[in-house]
Design a protein around this motif. Structure first.
Motif, PDB file in Angstrom:
ATOM      1  N   SER A 190       0.845  -1.187   0.000  1.00  0.00           N
ATOM      2  CA  SER A 190       0.000   0.000   0.000  1.00  0.00           C
ATOM      3  C   SER A 190       0.887   1.245   0.000  1.00  0.00           C
ATOM      4  CB  SER A 190      -0.937  -0.017   1.206  1.00  0.00           C
ATOM      5  OG  SER A 190      -0.194  -0.165   2.401  1.00  0.00           O
ATOM      6  N   GLU A 191       0.297   2.417   0.167  1.00  0.00           N
ATOM      7  CA  GLU A 191       1.025   3.662  -0.069  1.00  0.00           C
ATOM      8  C   GLU A 191       2.227   3.867   0.863  1.00  0.00           C
ATOM      9  OE1 GLU A 191      -1.973   6.559   2.479  1.00  0.00           O
ATOM     10  OE2 GLU A 191      -2.046   6.543   0.297  1.00  0.00           O
ATOM     11  N   ARG A 192       2.252   3.218   2.032  1.00  0.00           N
ATOM     12  CA  ARG A 192       3.404   3.327   2.930  1.00  0.00           C
ATOM     13  C   ARG A 192       4.341   2.133   2.823  1.00  0.00           C
ATOM     14  NH1 ARG A 192      -0.439   5.119   7.967  1.00  0.00           N
ATOM     15  NH2 ARG A 192      -1.065   7.141   7.118  1.00  0.00           N
ATOM     16  N   GLY A 193       4.057   1.235   1.887  1.00  0.00           N
ATOM     17  CA  GLY A 193       4.931   0.099   1.651  1.00  0.00           C
ATOM     18  C   GLY A 193       4.715  -1.049   2.619  1.00  0.00           C
ATOM     19  N   TRP A 194       5.612  -2.032   2.522  1.00  0.00           N
ATOM     20  CA  TRP A 194       5.564  -3.204   3.394  1.00  0.00           C
ATOM     21  C   TRP A 194       6.298  -2.928   4.707  1.00  0.00           C
ATOM     22  CZ3 TRP A 194       2.130  -6.092   1.276  1.00  0.00           C
ATOM     23  CH2 TRP A 194       2.115  -6.391  -0.088  1.00  0.00           C
TER      24      TRP A 194
END
Length: 254
Positions: free
Chosen positions: A207-211
């Protein structure tokens, strides 16, 4: 509208002039009796429809048409996309693009850093998401619509794919897109593994903040290779479209 799609039940029935497809045919394409247009059955054949008559009254009416199947409707490619829930406004574009590119499944997953309210978006809990996929299919002049599946977490998604009997015998290449701990670039990895001739590709995008590190470890433990696409941080929708395009190119279909 590059193709007019109908359900199996609709294909033999008159089309109401109030239907958006009829409005497009009459008002945008200026079709009239005797004219033909590209048509298809959702998840079925594509072909040509011919308008046999237009029945019109003051407030209603119908287009009567015949349909001749001519092709398989562009079957979807063996590419499954696992995508962390993006913002709903991004998800609309993302789903259209995934369908336009011809991926076979889109799995939307809740992620540890993702906004939890996105999981309750209408696009994830109603037919609205399928409508976006249908729009993308129409844009691509196809008939086959990708499956849309929702999961509470990345692990739930991975387990569901592992337990799917239809996928057990596939030669899978599992790709985890990540700009923090990539072991190689996506493009180079695909070149290096072309001899494996996978029959199914599975790509996971955060998602937009990554894993999180926990999710990266989860991917690695379940056979995903962490791969990068350059040093720039991309939006989820951009990363999904770019990665799918690179993979499809490696398949030789782009």
């Amino acid at each position: 509208m590059n193709i007019c799609l109908f359900s199996q039940e609709e294909i033999g029935q008159p089309l109401s002039l109030n239907d958006e497809r009829a409005c497009h045919l009459v008002k945008i394409l200026h079709k009239k009796e005797g004219d033909s247009f590209n048509a298809g059955i959702i998840n079925g054949n594509s072909g040509t429809a011919v308008i046999t008559s237009i029945e019109q009254s003051e407030n209603s009416g119908f287009i009567h048409f015949s349909f001749t199947p001519e092709g398989d409707g562009k079957p979807l490619y063996p590419l499954i996309m696992i995508i962390g829930f993006p913002r709903p406004i991004q998800l609309k574009r993302l789903l259209r693009d995934m369908a336009g590119l011809g991926v076979c499944q889109v799995h939307l997953v809740g992620t540890e850093l993702g906004e939890k309210s996105y999981l309750k978006s209408d696009l994830a809990t109603s037919q609205a998401g399928t409508k976006m996929l249908l729009d993308g299919t129409v844009q691509a002049a196809g008939t086959h619509v990708p499956q849309l599946i929702r999961h509470e977490s990345l692990l739930d998604c991975i387990i569901s794919l592992k337990d799917n009997p239809a996928l057990k015998n596939e030669r899978k290449l599992c790709l985890g897109l990540d700009n923090v701990r990539p072991v190689q670039s996506l493009s180079q990895f695909l070149i290096n593994n072309v001899q494996k001739k996978p029959s199914l590709y599975i790509a996971a995008i955060g998602s937009e903040r990554g894993w999180t590190d926990n999710e990266r470890n989860c991917l690695s433990e379940h056979g995903f290779t962490l791969l990068g696409m350059g040093k720039r941080v991309l939006r989820t929708e951009t990363a999904a479209t770019v990665s799918a395009s690179i993979i499809l190119s490696a398949m030789g279909v782009l």
